[in-house]
Design an enzyme around this catalytic site. Structure first.
Site, PDB file in Angstrom:
ATOM      1  N   ASP A  33       0.818  -1.216   0.000  1.00  0.00           N
ATOM      2  CA  ASP A  33       0.000   0.000   0.000  1.00  0.00           C
ATOM      3  C   ASP A  33       0.854   1.269   0.000  1.00  0.00           C
ATOM      4  OD1 ASP A  33      -2.485   1.344   0.085  1.00  0.00           O
ATOM      5  OD2 ASP A  33      -2.323   1.625   2.248  1.00  0.00           O
ATOM      6  N   SER A  72      -6.646   5.310   0.411  1.00  0.00           N
ATOM      7  CA  SER A  72      -6.999   3.963  -0.055  1.00  0.00           C
ATOM      8  C   SER A  72      -8.397   3.620   0.456  1.00  0.00           C
ATOM      9  CB  SER A  72      -6.037   2.920   0.510  1.00  0.00           C
ATOM     10  OG  SER A  72      -4.717   3.394   0.514  1.00  0.00           O
ATOM     11  N   GLN A 128      -6.605  -2.207  -6.217  1.00  0.00           N
ATOM     12  CA  GLN A 128      -7.004  -1.235  -5.187  1.00  0.00           C
ATOM     13  C   GLN A 128      -7.816  -0.118  -5.821  1.00  0.00           C
ATOM     14  OE1 GLN A 128      -4.605   2.007  -2.841  1.00  0.00           O
ATOM     15  NE2 GLN A 128      -4.473   0.151  -1.611  1.00  0.00           N
TER      16      GLN A 128
HETATM   17  C1  LIG Z   1       8.246   8.457  -2.974  1.00  0.00           C
HETATM   18  C2  LIG Z   1       7.519   8.858  -1.729  1.00  0.00           C
HETATM   19  C3  LIG Z   1       6.044   8.828  -1.863  1.00  0.00           C
HETATM   20  C4  LIG Z   1       5.365   8.733  -0.580  1.00  0.00           C
HETATM   21  C5  LIG Z   1       3.950   8.358  -0.773  1.00  0.00           C
HETATM   22  C6  LIG Z   1       3.451   7.589   0.379  1.00  0.00           C
HETATM   23  C7  LIG Z   1       2.076   7.170   0.098  1.00  0.00           C
HETATM   24  C8  LIG Z   1       1.473   6.451   1.234  1.00  0.00           C
HETATM   25  C9  LIG Z   1       0.104   6.016   0.873  1.00  0.00           C
HETATM   26  C10 LIG Z   1      -0.660   5.660   2.067  1.00  0.00           C
HETATM   27  C11 LIG Z   1      -2.080   5.275   1.735  1.00  0.00           C
HETATM   28  C12 LIG Z   1      -2.833   5.192   2.974  1.00  0.00           C
HETATM   29  O1  LIG Z   1      -2.324   4.815   3.984  1.00  0.00           O
HETATM   30  S1  LIG Z   1      -4.456   5.631   2.958  1.00  0.00           S
HETATM   31  C13 LIG Z   1      -4.952   5.239   4.566  1.00  0.00           C
HETATM   32  C14 LIG Z   1      -5.915   4.090   4.545  1.00  0.00           C
HETATM   33  N1  LIG Z   1      -7.215   4.568   4.140  1.00  0.00           N
HETATM   34  C15 LIG Z   1      -7.967   5.254   5.013  1.00  0.00           C
HETATM   35  O2  LIG Z   1      -7.593   5.555   6.144  1.00  0.00           O
HETATM   36  C16 LIG Z   1      -9.344   5.635   4.516  1.00  0.00           C
HETATM   37  C17 LIG Z   1     -10.335   5.448   5.590  1.00  0.00           C
HETATM   38  N2  LIG Z   1     -11.674   5.738   5.091  1.00  0.00           N
HETATM   39  C18 LIG Z   1     -12.260   6.936   5.308  1.00  0.00           C
HETATM   40  O3  LIG Z   1     -11.693   7.826   5.922  1.00  0.00           O
HETATM   41  C19 LIG Z   1     -13.674   7.109   4.837  1.00  0.00           C
HETATM   42  O4  LIG Z   1     -14.212   5.824   4.541  1.00  0.00           O
HETATM   43  C20 LIG Z   1     -13.796   8.013   3.599  1.00  0.00           C
HETATM   44  C21 LIG Z   1     -13.259   9.384   3.895  1.00  0.00           C
HETATM   45  C22 LIG Z   1     -13.053   7.397   2.429  1.00  0.00           C
HETATM   46  C23 LIG Z   1     -15.277   8.111   3.261  1.00  0.00           C
HETATM   47  O5  LIG Z   1     -16.009   8.649   4.347  1.00  0.00           O
HETATM   48  P1  LIG Z   1     -17.282   9.597   4.107  1.00  0.00           P
HETATM   49  O6  LIG Z   1     -17.623  10.186   5.431  1.00  0.00           O
HETATM   50  O7  LIG Z   1     -18.353   8.855   3.390  1.00  0.00           O
HETATM   51  O8  LIG Z   1     -16.654  10.633   3.093  1.00  0.00           O
HETATM   52  P2  LIG Z   1     -16.958  12.120   2.692  1.00  0.00           P
HETATM   53  O9  LIG Z   1     -18.038  12.687   3.510  1.00  0.00           O
HETATM   54  O10 LIG Z   1     -17.143  12.163   1.229  1.00  0.00           O
HETATM   55  O11 LIG Z   1     -15.568  12.815   3.015  1.00  0.00           O
HETATM   56  C24 LIG Z   1     -14.983  12.807   4.296  1.00  0.00           C
HETATM   57  C25 LIG Z   1     -14.598  14.229   4.675  1.00  0.00           C
HETATM   58  O12 LIG Z   1     -13.804  14.790   3.627  1.00  0.00           O
HETATM   59  C26 LIG Z   1     -14.358  16.070   3.286  1.00  0.00           C
HETATM   60  N3  LIG Z   1     -14.090  16.357   1.895  1.00  0.00           N
HETATM   61  C27 LIG Z   1     -14.851  16.142   0.820  1.00  0.00           C
HETATM   62  N4  LIG Z   1     -14.239  16.584  -0.291  1.00  0.00           N
HETATM   63  C28 LIG Z   1     -13.066  17.075   0.103  1.00  0.00           C
HETATM   64  C29 LIG Z   1     -11.995  17.694  -0.555  1.00  0.00           C
HETATM   65  N5  LIG Z   1     -11.984  17.881  -1.851  1.00  0.00           N
HETATM   66  N6  LIG Z   1     -10.929  18.087   0.191  1.00  0.00           N
HETATM   67  C30 LIG Z   1     -10.900  17.933   1.526  1.00  0.00           C
HETATM   68  N7  LIG Z   1     -11.897  17.357   2.203  1.00  0.00           N
HETATM   69  C31 LIG Z   1     -12.966  16.943   1.505  1.00  0.00           C
HETATM   70  C32 LIG Z   1     -15.825  15.917   3.566  1.00  0.00           C
HETATM   71  O13 LIG Z   1     -16.408  17.196   3.742  1.00  0.00           O
HETATM   72  C33 LIG Z   1     -15.801  15.147   4.855  1.00  0.00           C
HETATM   73  O14 LIG Z   1     -15.515  15.965   5.922  1.00  0.00           O
HETATM   74  P3  LIG Z   1     -16.324  15.914   7.279  1.00  0.00           P
HETATM   75  O15 LIG Z   1     -17.744  16.234   6.954  1.00  0.00           O
HETATM   76  O16 LIG Z   1     -16.173  14.479   7.735  1.00  0.00           O
HETATM   77  O17 LIG Z   1     -15.648  16.879   8.177  1.00  0.00           O
END
Ligand SMILES: CCCCCCCCCCCC(=O)SCCNC(=O)CCNC(=O)[C@H](O)C(C)(C)COP(=O)(O)OP(=O)(O)OC[C@H]1O[C@@H](n2cnc3c(N)ncnc32)[C@H](O)[C@@H]1OP(=O)(O)O
Length: 497
Positions: free
Chosen positions: A407, A429, A479
């Site tokens: 991931d 993710s 994914q």
């Molecule tokens: C080379 C080196 C590289 C380095 C690169 C290294 C890369 C590492 C990659 C790591 C990848 C990861 O670990 S990712 C981590 C694992 N995944 C997660 O943790 C995701 C967990 N899931 C969730 O949080 C949830 O299921 C969601 C957010 C996906 C869906 O929940 P939801 O409640 O239905 O969603 P939703 O209302 O649409 O949005 C949530 C909140 O975001 C707000 N929101 C909506 N649009 C936006 C927007 N454009 N910008 C900001 N915020 C927004 C909403 O108002 C809301 O705020 P409010 O009303 O709530 O305030």
């Protein structure tokens, strides 16, 4: 019977499931065979026993105690895969076991019973300080507690057991009494605790790969070691928390927030609750919920299978790429970027200012890009990776380590064609699936080939294939991720727990 036969037999002994395979091998080498005739006493109440007995063949009966002051214990039958006896806590037997038929037992002598203790979930010989960082990240503490060494639960054990159940926010569904024989499968460990280590990658939240690796580790610890994971499917439900100092306890109608001294070092635990969905001869299925503050933040379904001979083909060919030894590490790339005159000065200053926490996974890009994260590129990526340090030999650990690593750089590939000057993204993710085709070592180089066929409606989709150095396809992955342009300049997602 040879050691392999004994190891195969141990896969059916529930009590041994949580032990690392290295311990099981040693136990198999340490047991002695004992045979008894029908009606013969195997152990007698009050006598010194020989250790832990595993029923290989035949049936026996645990008889009630003659002691007047003790409650009469129910009679209980033992058959193949059952075990009884004392380990290290006491030498004296507290019940009588009589052979009902011709009986063969494997006896683990007292002096070897320490092998039944879990030092590390992956290797009995390693201590935490000798493990690689990724192995430490994947280390889980079993929360339910089973008295392994006596078949009669003592009052003190019961207290410890109940306390741990409370800590794990469990409802107590089993009524246990002093004197009950441990025979109920519900007593086996199903709940584990993982933490986000201070030196583990976090990206402002609990890293998704950490949920994947730890949840898979929890599931693996409940499955006999002859079955290894062949597929998993998971959903990231909520952003995980790693810096709160409060925990939520829910016990029946009682719900409350508690300040925890244990959390003062920012070590917010993640409770992994494993549901044993099914155990078949060849397959086993597990569902794991990762819980923080009483809320399920991540859920995983995993299927495990014994190895068997079968059809063999591979259509996917490993692309021709430079060997990892000829490529630059992330650390070397970063150093180059800091001094690369072709990159904008503002970008170099930003890179230099960012605190650089080395990952537990070594990564070497096959096509080192000369662009920045604001340069448009095709929706594809190829890189070699491996866990830093030497991992223990358990194949289950290697699969958890690859789940963890998978991931790190996966869904971000969906963003490549959309990058431009001033580009910012808020990506998370959403789900993650893996199919493990062949065995591999995660501390040896694996080639990760990623492509994003499409992104649409705020969701990016990626496909991945992993090859070992011989070109064998070892893992396939998919994914979907949430891809948004953030509303604010600092879009780091925070836990709402
Ligand atoms: C080379 C080196 C590289 C380095 C690169 C290294 C890369 C590492 C990659 C790591 C990848 C990861 O670990 S990712 C981590 C694992 N995944 C997660 O943790 C995701 C967990 N899931 C969730 O949080 C949830 O299921 C969601 C957010 C996906 C869906 O929940 P939801 O409640 O239905 O969603 P939703 O209302 O649409 O949005 C949530 C909140 O975001 C707000 N929101 C909506 N649009 C936006 C927007 N454009 N910008 C900001 N915020 C927004 C909403 O108002 C809301 O705020 P409010 O009303 O709530 O305030």
């Amino acid at each position: 019977m040879d050691t392999d036969e004994v190891i195969e037999f141990f896969s059916g002994v529930q009590l041994l499931q949580r032990l690392p395979s290295s311990s099981l091998k040693k136990i198999a080498e340490s047991v002695v065979v004992k045979r008894y005739e029908k009606g013969e006493y195997v152990v007698r109440d009050g006598e010194i026993g020989e250790g832990i007995y595993f029923v290989w063949e035949g049936e026996a009966e645990v008889a009630g105690s003659d002691h007047a002051e003790e409650e009469e214990r129910p009679e209980f039958q033992l058959k193949r895969y059952d075990c009884f006896g004392h380990g290290t806590s006491t030498l004296f037997q507290k019940a009588e076991v009589i052979a009902l038929t011709k009986l063969t037992c494997l006896v683990l002598p007292h002096e070897h019973c320490t092998l039944l203790q879990t030092k590390s979930i992956w290797n009995a010989d390693k201590t935490v300080d000798k493990c690689s960082l990724v192995e430490n990240i994947l280390h889980l503490e079993p929360l339910e507690f089973v008295e392994l060494y006596v078949y009669v639960i003592s009052a003190d054990t019961l207290k410890v057991f109940i306390r741990l159940l409370i800590l794990a926010c469990l409802r107590i569904t089993n009524e246990l009494h002093y004197g009950d024989v441990i025979c109920d499968e519900s007593l086996y460990v199903n709940i584990f605790r993982g933490i986000t280590l201070p030196d583990a990658p976090k990206f402002g939240k609990v890293f998704g790969g950490q949920f994947l690796g730890q949840a898979l580790a929890a599931a693996s610890k409940t499955v006999d070691y002859l079955k290894v994971v062949h597929s998993l499917h998971s959903y990231f439900l909520l952003v995980g928390d790693f810096n709160s100092k409060y925990i939520f306890l829910e016990l029946g109608d009682f719900k409350s927030w508690y300040y925890s001294h244990e959390l003062e070092n920012n070590l917010v635990p993640i409770i992994y609750e494993v549901h044993r969905v099914r155990d078949g001869n060849s397959f086993a299925t597990r569902r794991v919920d990762a819980i923080q503050k009483g809320i399920v933040v991540f859920t995983l379904l995993a299927s495990f299978k014994k190895e068997e001979q079968g059809f063999d083909h591979q259509k996917s060919a490993m692309p021709s790429v430079p060997d990892p030894e000829k490529l630059l590490s992330l650390e070397e790339l970063r150093d180059r970027r800091l001094t690369d005159p072709n990159l904008p000065r503002s970008y170099r200053i930003r890179v230099a200012a960012k605190s650089f926490v080395p990952w537990p996974i070594e990564i070497k890009f096959c096509e080192p890009s000369s662009g920045t994260n604001q340069s448009k590129s095709p929706p594809s990526l190829r890189y070699w990776f491996r866990a830093k340090g030497k991992l223990s030999d358990d194949q289950a650990l290697h699969r958890c380590a690859v789940a963890y690593a998978s991931d790190l750089l996966f869904s971000s590939v969906s963003l490549n064609p959309h990058r431009k000057k001033g580009f910012r993204s808020a990506s998370l993710s959403l789900d993650h699936s893996m199919w493990f085709h062949r065995s591999f070592r995660a501390d040896d180089w694996l080639l990760y080939v990623i492509a994003s066929p499409t992104s649409y409606h705020g969701r990016g989709f990626v496909l991945g294939e992993m090859f070992n150095r011989n070109g064998e396809l070892v893992v396939s992955l998919t994914q979907e991720a949430l891809l948004r342009t953030p509303k604010t300049p600092n879009p780091a997602p925070v836990s709402k727990l």
